[in-house]
Design a protein around this motif. Structure first.
Motif, PDB file in Angstrom:
ATOM      1  N   ILE A   1       0.807  -1.229   0.000  1.00  0.00           N
ATOM      2  CA  ILE A   1       0.000   0.000   0.000  1.00  0.00           C
ATOM      3  C   ILE A   1       0.838   1.276   0.000  1.00  0.00           C
ATOM      4  O   ILE A   1       0.314   2.350  -0.298  1.00  0.00           O
ATOM      5  N   ARG A   2       2.129   1.158   0.327  1.00  0.00           N
ATOM      6  CA  ARG A   2       2.975   2.350   0.342  1.00  0.00           C
ATOM      7  C   ARG A   2       3.255   2.826  -1.080  1.00  0.00           C
ATOM      8  O   ARG A   2       3.230   2.049  -2.030  1.00  0.00           O
TER       9      ARG A   2
ATOM     10  N   GLU B   1      -3.532   1.879 -10.303  1.00  0.00           N
ATOM     11  CA  GLU B   1      -2.379   1.962  -9.398  1.00  0.00           C
ATOM     12  C   GLU B   1      -2.735   1.962  -7.915  1.00  0.00           C
ATOM     13  O   GLU B   1      -1.938   1.536  -7.081  1.00  0.00           O
ATOM     14  N   CYS B   2      -3.937   2.466  -7.565  1.00  0.00           N
ATOM     15  CA  CYS B   2      -4.208   2.725  -6.146  1.00  0.00           C
ATOM     16  C   CYS B   2      -4.406   1.426  -5.368  1.00  0.00           C
ATOM     17  O   CYS B   2      -4.613   0.354  -5.938  1.00  0.00           O
TER      18      CYS B   2
ATOM     19  N   PRO C   1      -8.111  -7.050  -7.381  1.00  0.00           N
ATOM     20  CA  PRO C   1      -8.386  -7.679  -6.078  1.00  0.00           C
ATOM     21  C   PRO C   1      -7.125  -7.907  -5.250  1.00  0.00           C
ATOM     22  O   PRO C   1      -7.204  -8.078  -4.048  1.00  0.00           O
ATOM     23  N   GLU C   2      -5.952  -7.862  -5.897  1.00  0.00           N
ATOM     24  CA  GLU C   2      -4.704  -8.000  -5.125  1.00  0.00           C
ATOM     25  C   GLU C   2      -4.339  -6.722  -4.399  1.00  0.00           C
ATOM     26  O   GLU C   2      -3.530  -6.731  -3.482  1.00  0.00           O
ATOM     27  N   ARG C   3      -4.932  -5.610  -4.839  1.00  0.00           N
ATOM     28  CA  ARG C   3      -4.657  -4.322  -4.169  1.00  0.00           C
ATOM     29  C   ARG C   3      -5.829  -3.874  -3.310  1.00  0.00           C
ATOM     30  O   ARG C   3      -5.890  -2.738  -2.873  1.00  0.00           O
ATOM     31  N   ILE C   4      -6.797  -4.770  -3.101  1.00  0.00           N
ATOM     32  CA  ILE C   4      -7.906  -4.496  -2.175  1.00  0.00           C
ATOM     33  C   ILE C   4      -7.653  -5.360  -0.940  1.00  0.00           C
ATOM     34  O   ILE C   4      -7.588  -6.591  -1.030  1.00  0.00           O
ATOM     35  N   ILE C   5      -7.495  -4.719   0.207  1.00  0.00           N
ATOM     36  CA  ILE C   5      -7.101  -5.417   1.437  1.00  0.00           C
ATOM     37  C   ILE C   5      -8.280  -5.395   2.411  1.00  0.00           C
ATOM     38  O   ILE C   5      -8.906  -4.345   2.603  1.00  0.00           O
ATOM     39  N   VAL C   6      -8.566  -6.536   3.014  1.00  0.00           N
ATOM     40  CA  VAL C   6      -9.669  -6.615   3.992  1.00  0.00           C
ATOM     41  C   VAL C   6      -9.160  -7.280   5.270  1.00  0.00           C
ATOM     42  O   VAL C   6      -8.210  -8.061   5.226  1.00  0.00           O
ATOM     43  N   SER C   7      -9.809  -6.976   6.399  1.00  0.00           N
ATOM     44  CA  SER C   7      -9.443  -7.627   7.661  1.00  0.00           C
ATOM     45  C   SER C   7     -10.634  -8.469   8.097  1.00  0.00           C
ATOM     46  O   SER C   7     -11.719  -7.944   8.345  1.00  0.00           O
ATOM     47  N   MET C   8     -10.419  -9.783   8.171  1.00  0.00           N
ATOM     48  CA  MET C   8     -11.526 -10.722   8.390  1.00  0.00           C
ATOM     49  C   MET C   8     -11.707 -11.023   9.882  1.00  0.00           C
ATOM     50  O   MET C   8     -10.738 -11.068  10.631  1.00  0.00           O
ATOM     51  N   GLU C   9     -12.940 -11.263  10.265  1.00  0.00           N
ATOM     52  CA  GLU C   9     -13.236 -11.631  11.662  1.00  0.00           C
ATOM     53  C   GLU C   9     -13.792 -13.043  11.706  1.00  0.00           C
ATOM     54  O   GLU C   9     -14.736 -13.351  10.999  1.00  0.00           O
TER      55      GLU C   9
ATOM     56  N   PRO D   1      -5.215 -11.608  10.345  1.00  0.00           N
ATOM     57  CA  PRO D   1      -6.579 -11.435   9.853  1.00  0.00           C
ATOM     58  C   PRO D   1      -6.678 -10.625   8.564  1.00  0.00           C
ATOM     59  O   PRO D   1      -7.730 -10.501   7.993  1.00  0.00           O
ATOM     60  N   VAL D   2      -5.522 -10.112   8.092  1.00  0.00           N
ATOM     61  CA  VAL D   2      -5.560  -9.254   6.910  1.00  0.00           C
ATOM     62  C   VAL D   2      -5.285 -10.107   5.673  1.00  0.00           C
ATOM     63  O   VAL D   2      -4.302 -10.850   5.634  1.00  0.00           O
ATOM     64  N   PHE D   3      -6.164  -9.988   4.691  1.00  0.00           N
ATOM     65  CA  PHE D   3      -6.036 -10.748   3.447  1.00  0.00           C
ATOM     66  C   PHE D   3      -6.252  -9.802   2.267  1.00  0.00           C
ATOM     67  O   PHE D   3      -6.845  -8.730   2.425  1.00  0.00           O
ATOM     68  N   THR D   4      -5.814 -10.244   1.077  1.00  0.00           N
ATOM     69  CA  THR D   4      -6.244  -9.518  -0.115  1.00  0.00           C
ATOM     70  C   THR D   4      -7.638 -10.046  -0.476  1.00  0.00           C
ATOM     71  O   THR D   4      -7.981 -11.201  -0.164  1.00  0.00           O
ATOM     72  N   TYR D   5      -8.393  -9.204  -1.136  1.00  0.00           N
ATOM     73  CA  TYR D   5      -9.727  -9.622  -1.593  1.00  0.00           C
ATOM     74  C   TYR D   5      -9.584 -10.824  -2.537  1.00  0.00           C
ATOM     75  O   TYR D   5     -10.412 -11.730  -2.546  1.00  0.00           O
ATOM     76  N   LYS D   6      -8.495 -10.852  -3.298  1.00  0.00           N
ATOM     77  CA  LYS D   6      -8.258 -11.985  -4.205  1.00  0.00           C
ATOM     78  C   LYS D   6      -8.202 -13.304  -3.419  1.00  0.00           C
ATOM     79  O   LYS D   6      -8.729 -14.327  -3.859  1.00  0.00           O
TER      80      LYS D   6
END
Ligand SMILES: Cc1cc2nc3c(=O)[nH]c(=O)nc-3n(C[C@H](O)[C@H](O)[C@H](O)COP(=O)(O)OP(=O)(O)OC[C@H]3O[C@@H](n4cnc5c(N)ncnc54)[C@H](O)[C@@H]3O)c2cc1C
Ligand code: FES
Length: 274
Positions: free
Chosen positions: A108-109, A200-201, A226-234, A259-264
């Motif tokens: 993400i940086r 790019e984002c 989906p590789e640049r979309i990050i989610v935290s799962m519970e 708990p953090v994954f890519t959406y992919k």
């Protein structure tokens, strides 16, 4: 054998609740002073012992790094969180951890960064907000989108004016009151208000599962990989470090692989958003 290896991983660190801040109806921030310092990265979680009940996972919401003081922002939803909400400053608790992978800073940086929070999901994201503010040169254009049910439910109300110096901020609520002058509707309605380079984002989404599901889907439809979309799962957790299998999500252990994954990684897993 070294002292580190002999240490029982289930042994918690004792802690005192030194202050409690009421953020919103049913949401409080507990300021803890630990007997020993811990070091946590943005997006990692701890297991908090609730006396007489057991343990529950929470993500620190204070500045990441090493220290004896951490904040945990907790929404009252059931038994353990109900007991916590009745506790007063001076009460004793305990923590184990930190556990999990945390947000992937390498992904993400140096990009436009969309931070998208729903409700109490802003708590783990506050650590990422601190990361951005402390390393401004690594985040060329940070945006913060936040959605909540009501204006009263907005977390960290006094912090937004500080964050405005570094972030482009958009907020929305489902049920506005008479004073509310910002957006109305679910958090995805804010996507019409922003302009980003979708090639790019990167985006980091934390909130209720249904919110993450639809926000991630819409971002993908907008063209963000989906590789640049990050989610935290519970998921329900017991051990927190890959031993008990309580947190299985497909082939992943949410406690250890997340708990953090890519959406992919998670989008096709049955039950991911239940
Ligand atoms: C890695 C991780 C990090 C977390 N970080 C935080 C955090 O920073 N702050 C925070 O407030 N919570 C966080 N949670 C969620 C928190 O662990 C649960 O809310 C808590 O365990 C509920 O315990 P309880 O005994 O009060 O609820 P229970 O008595 O177990 O549940 C009562 C009812 O509440 C429902 N429920 C359980 N969890 C939630 C939820 N999250 N939202 C809405 N309804 C729920 C259950 O389905 C059930 O119907 C995190 C969870 C995980 C896995
Ligand atoms: S919580 Fe025990 S394996 Fe994940």
């Amino acid at each position: 054998m070294s002292a580190e290896k002999l240490k029982n991983p289930y042994n918690p660190i004792k802690a005192t609740i030194v202050n409690i801040i009421v953020n919103a109806p049913d949401i409080k921030t507990f300021k803890l002073e630990l007997e020993e310092p811990i070091e946590f990265a943005t997006g990692q979680f701890i297991q908090l012992t609730v006396p007489g009940i057991g343990e529950a996972p929470f993500t620190p919401s204070s500045k990441p790094g090493r220290g004896k003081n951490i904040d945990i922002t907790i929404m009252k939803v059931g038994v353990a969180t109900g007991v916590l909400h009745k506790m007063k400053a001076g009460a004793k608790v305990a923590i184990r951890g930190p556990y999990g992978n945390g947000f992937p800073l390498d992904k993400i940086r140096d990009r436009e960064l969309l931070i998208i929070g729903g409700g109490v999901g802003l708590a783990p994201l506050r650590t990422l907000i601190y990361e951005v503010m402390e390393n401004k040169e690594r985040y060329p254009r940070p945006l913060l989108l936040y959605g909540c049910k009501t204006p009263e439910g907005i977390l960290y109300k006094d912090s937004f004016s500080d964050w405005e110096e570094d972030f482009e901020i958009h907020r929305t609520v489902d049920n506005p009151n008479e004073e509310w002058q910002e957006c109305k509707g679910v958090v995805t309605t804010l996507f019409d208000k922003i302009k980003v380079d979708t090639d790019e984002c990167a985006a980091v989404i934390v909130g209720p599962p249904v919110m993450m599901k639809f926000a991630a889907l819409e971002l993908e439809n907008m063209g963000i990989s989906p590789e640049r979309i990050i989610v935290s799962m519970e998921k329900n957790m017991t051990c927190g470090f890959g031993k008990c299998r309580h947190c299985l999500l497909g082939d992943y252990y949410v406690c250890k692989d997340g708990p953090v994954f890519t959406y992919k990684q998670v989008k096709g897993i049955p039950g991911a958003w239940d």
